[in-house]
Scaffold this motif. Sequence first.
Motif, PDB file in Angstrom:
ATOM      1  N   SER A   1      13.184   7.165   1.842  1.00 13.72           N
ATOM      2  CA  SER A   1      12.975   5.796   1.353  1.00 13.72           C
ATOM      3  C   SER A   1      11.911   5.836   0.249  1.00 13.72           C
ATOM      4  O   SER A   1      10.945   6.607   0.339  1.00 13.72           O
ATOM      5  CB  SER A   1      12.522   4.891   2.492  1.00 13.72           C
ATOM      6  N   TRP A   2      12.113   5.018  -0.761  1.00 13.58           N
ATOM      7  CA  TRP A   2      11.143   4.952  -1.864  1.00 13.58           C
ATOM      8  C   TRP A   2       9.789   4.450  -1.366  1.00 13.58           C
ATOM      9  O   TRP A   2       8.748   4.839  -1.874  1.00 13.58           O
ATOM     10  CB  TRP A   2      11.678   4.071  -2.992  1.00 13.58           C
ATOM     11  N   THR A   3       9.834   3.609  -0.330  1.00 19.14           N
ATOM     12  CA  THR A   3       8.576   3.092   0.230  1.00 19.14           C
ATOM     13  C   THR A   3       7.749   4.247   0.792  1.00 19.14           C
ATOM     14  O   THR A   3       6.544   4.347   0.550  1.00 19.14           O
ATOM     15  CB  THR A   3       8.871   2.069   1.353  1.00 19.14           C
ATOM     16  N   ALA A   4       8.448   5.144   1.538  1.00 14.03           N
ATOM     17  CA  ALA A   4       7.736   6.292   2.115  1.00 14.03           C
ATOM     18  C   ALA A   4       7.167   7.180   1.014  1.00 14.03           C
ATOM     19  O   ALA A   4       6.049   7.695   1.134  1.00 14.03           O
ATOM     20  CB  ALA A   4       8.685   7.095   3.003  1.00 14.03           C
TER      21      ALA A   4
ATOM     22  N   ILE B   1       6.281   6.245  -2.036  1.00 10.79           N
ATOM     23  CA  ILE B   1       5.142   5.558  -2.657  1.00 10.79           C
ATOM     24  C   ILE B   1       3.908   5.652  -1.752  1.00 10.79           C
ATOM     25  O   ILE B   1       2.793   5.899  -2.220  1.00 10.79           O
ATOM     26  CB  ILE B   1       5.503   4.085  -2.975  1.00 10.79           C
ATOM     27  N   VAL B   2       4.126   5.502  -0.439  1.00  7.59           N
ATOM     28  CA  VAL B   2       3.004   5.617   0.508  1.00  7.59           C
ATOM     29  C   VAL B   2       2.381   6.998   0.402  1.00  7.59           C
ATOM     30  O   VAL B   2       1.152   7.163   0.347  1.00  7.59           O
ATOM     31  CB  VAL B   2       3.479   5.342   1.964  1.00  7.59           C
TER      32      VAL B   2
END
Lengths: 127, 464
Positions: A88-91, A93-94
């Motif tokens: 996931s892009w969220t992961a 970015i995190v």
Amino acid sequence: MAYQPPKQGLVGQIVDVFVLLVLTVGALYLPLYLGLAGAAKTPQPLENPTWEALGQNAAEQQQWAALGYPDAASANEMITARFDYTFSWTALIVMAVVVIGYFVLVVRLSEKEYREVIAERFGDRKN
Amino acid sequence: MSNTTAAAAQERLGLLRVLGPGHVWALGVGIVLVGEYMGWNFSVGKGGMIAGLVACWVAGLLYTCVAMIDSEVTSTVAAAGGQYAQAKHIVGPLMAFNVGLFLVMAYTMLEAANAITIGFLLDTVAGMLGHSGLNQKPFIILTILALAWLNYRGVLASLSFNFIITAFAFVAIIVLFLSVQFGASAVPLDFSAVSNEPLPYGWLGIVAALHFGLWYYLGIEGTCQAAEEVRSPARSLPFGTMAGIMTLLIAATLTWYVCSGLIPWEYLGNAGTPLFDAARVTGNSGLMVLLFIGTAFATTASANGCINDASRAWFSMGRDRYLPSWFGAVHPHYRTPYRSIVFLVPIALIFALGAPLDQVITFSILSGLLGYTFMTFNMVMFRRKWPLGTIKRGYVHPWHPLPALLLLLICGATYFAVFLGYGTQLIAMLSFYIIASLWFHFWRYRFVRRGDQFTMPWPRPIGY
């Protein structure tokens, strides 16, 4: 006047050693022990596997045999295991924020300490 | 305790400058050669055969940048301790504490990985001799304890022996390559996977493979630890380090060629002892014995060097009071950092006995990677605080800041590579360093003498 650090007693030193040990084991080993970290490689074995179905030619079959895998069934899981690289892009970015944030934190706090070191070594500019 | 510490400091000041570029080369290759015997092949598992080779070369480029940058800074900050001493003088105490931890964790995890490999190697050989199911744990424990004991007693003899067994391990790779080329293998070299399944994970696999590609060379920067003992740092450090990287690049390519030709990539991507496995596939008992000894020698030499380097980094932090000063003690008889050696034994044992090889290696690689990232901004800060001409540099690397920017770019790609498949370990490792940093800054730093952290005879840095 040079900074005079406090003298640390034996009990304080033992506590610090214990903290470091707990930190190392707790942050690095515990996630492994609890199965929270590790490679996400999962086998997708074929039913009734043959060397041909597993994409292994005659030379590769000889190689598998020499390595202790005499038939296709024994090598089935190893040949079909793959990493899952969907993410996931969220992961992502995190992760990027954590890596950059870590270096920013260390450099900024180091800067504060470094100014004290330079002031003591070379004298305060204001004096 | 303070007397012995002071004596050690005096002794360090008196280190003889006797090493030439050949010694620097041998030091670098000796630390790193084990990377050809195990670990690198997980890059094939993450991306396939082609990806493994590309990762080998891109990682070679990363280490060329590391060598260029490190040669300039180390030939100027010619103090024992390498990157740890650099961080103290250029960035600050907290960065130095982190760099010290990077070194300790990278070497301790490598030590654990070496012990796991020895246990796995003996298990494989026992299985071949009809005694399958060997309990590996006693051998892992014995390896770590025996080498720790050797280091406790003093390592001069064992480090000299290291040089000989590393040379043997290097020659074993060459002999395997030549033997296979001249028909000593009963099974032919087969590279059909290169054309049939070149990139099983697509282009993403090439990036993912970069993660373990670092393992081919991890630790080559250890050459800079010897800066105080090199006759001519300006000439010897860059020449010796670059020659070491070129040697490893050749050895890595030969290793990839032989292993990829003799072992199916799906097996190779999981193998614990790839070069020994390649010898097994040839069916030649002479090669099997040679590569068995080569693997055992390379891992033992590496583990021995790791205990030496990790304990000295831990000792240095104790001496500077970054850690309890109890660790800064020297043994009254053997004159070794015995408390640091003993303290790191249980940590190595916990990971060697309780974690899989690829994950232990990942922890070591991550600590190394954080250290390479530090080098990028350390180089920029070094040139800004002391521009060319303001202090005497042993060596000035060309094209600044291009190597630093390229290094940063490849480091960024490698973080992404680790994230693919091992993301939780990346977060675990960073959590460890963040908590340790906060602990140091808000608690431990109060025990540190400020002025003692800057010992080089340089002018005041610009901007301070």
